[in-house]
Design a protein around this motif. Structure first.
Motif, PDB file in Angstrom:
ATOM      1  N   LEU A   1       0.809  -1.210   0.000  1.00 53.54           N
ATOM      2  CA  LEU A   1       0.000   0.000   0.000  1.00 53.54           C
ATOM      3  C   LEU A   1       0.849   1.269   0.000  1.00 53.54           C
ATOM      4  N   PHE A   2       2.093   1.158   0.436  1.00 55.57           N
ATOM      5  CA  PHE A   2       2.993   2.306   0.516  1.00 55.57           C
ATOM      6  C   PHE A   2       4.184   2.091  -0.413  1.00 55.57           C
ATOM      7  N   PRO A   3       4.806   3.171  -0.908  1.00 53.94           N
ATOM      8  CA  PRO A   3       5.894   3.047  -1.886  1.00 53.94           C
ATOM      9  C   PRO A   3       7.260   2.778  -1.259  1.00 53.94           C
ATOM     10  N   PHE A   4       7.284   2.071  -0.166  1.00 51.14           N
ATOM     11  CA  PHE A   4       8.531   1.734   0.521  1.00 51.14           C
ATOM     12  C   PHE A   4       8.305   0.463   1.320  1.00 51.14           C
ATOM     13  N   HIS A   5       9.396  -0.132   1.810  1.00 51.97           N
ATOM     14  CA  HIS A   5       9.221  -1.201   2.785  1.00 51.97           C
ATOM     15  C   HIS A   5      10.083  -0.907   4.004  1.00 51.97           C
ATOM     16  N   VAL A   6       9.542  -1.252   5.164  1.00 50.52           N
ATOM     17  CA  VAL A   6      10.186  -0.938   6.436  1.00 50.52           C
ATOM     18  C   VAL A   6      11.342  -1.900   6.666  1.00 50.52           C
ATOM     19  N   VAL A   7      12.489  -1.342   6.999  1.00 47.11           N
ATOM     20  CA  VAL A   7      13.686  -2.118   7.303  1.00 47.11           C
ATOM     21  C   VAL A   7      13.821  -2.285   8.816  1.00 47.11           C
ATOM     22  N   ASP A   8      13.546  -1.206   9.574  1.00 46.23           N
ATOM     23  CA  ASP A   8      13.737  -1.256  11.024  1.00 46.23           C
ATOM     24  C   ASP A   8      12.920  -0.147  11.689  1.00 46.23           C
TER      25      ASP A   8
END
Length: 140
Positions: free
Chosen positions: A18-25
C-alpha cells in the motif's frame, strides 16, 4: 505510539504494498521512528534507505529535521494548502495538497522546499485509508 501501532500491526502487516517503501527497522526511542527502503528516480535498479517519522497530528512545528526524511505518516492534518511547517533547524517547507486526479488516485500531501533537493511526502492515514481502502473511522 498509536499511529505506529495502527500502521505496523494493522495496515502494513496486512497490505505491505500500500505504501511506496518497505520498512527495514523501527526505533521509536530517539531520532526518527523507522528506516525504510525505496526506489529513487536516480537509480531504479536498487533501493535507497530513508527515514520516516510517525505523528498523530501534523502541525506547523515539526520536532525533527527534514534532512534524510522521506516520509511523514500521521493520523490527521489540520493544516491547509500552502501552510508553512518548520523543523528543529528552523528550515521551512510549504505544505502542498493535491486532490486525486481520478478514483484510483489519492490526496497527495507534500512538504515542498525551494532550497533542498528533496521533498517530504506526508501520508495522512485518516484520508489515505478512506481513499485507498474505503476504510472510515468514526469516534465512539
Amino acid at each position: 505510539m498509536g499511529v505506529v501501532a495502527l500502521f505496523n500491526n494493522h495496515i502494513y502487516a496486512l497490505k505491505p504494498t500500500l505504501f511506496p517503501f518497505h520498512v527495514v527497522d523501527y526505533d521509536t526511542k530517539r531520532g526518527y521512528d523507522a528506516l525504510v527502503a525505496k526506489k529513487t528516480p536516480y537509480d531504479l535498479s536498487k533501493e535507497s534507505l530513508f527515514f520516516i517519522e510517525f505523528k498523530y497530528m501534523l502541525s506547523s512545528d515539526f520536532n525533527h529535521s527534514f534532512d534524510h526524511l522521506t516520509t511523514i505518516i500521521c493520523w490527521d492534518c489540520r493544516l491547509s494548502d500552502s501552510d508553512e511547517v518548520r523543523d528543529i533547524q528552523d528550515k521551512r517547507r510549504k505544505l502542498r495538497i493535491t486532490n486525486p486526479k481520478d478514483e484510483t488516485d489519492y490526496t497527495h500531501y507534500m512538504l515542498v522546499s525551494t532550497t533542498e533537493h528533496h521533498n517530504v511526502e506526508v501520508f495522512v492515514l485518516k484520508t489515505y485509508l478512506k481513499e485507498k481502502l474505503e476504510l472510515e473511522f468514526h469516534p465512539r
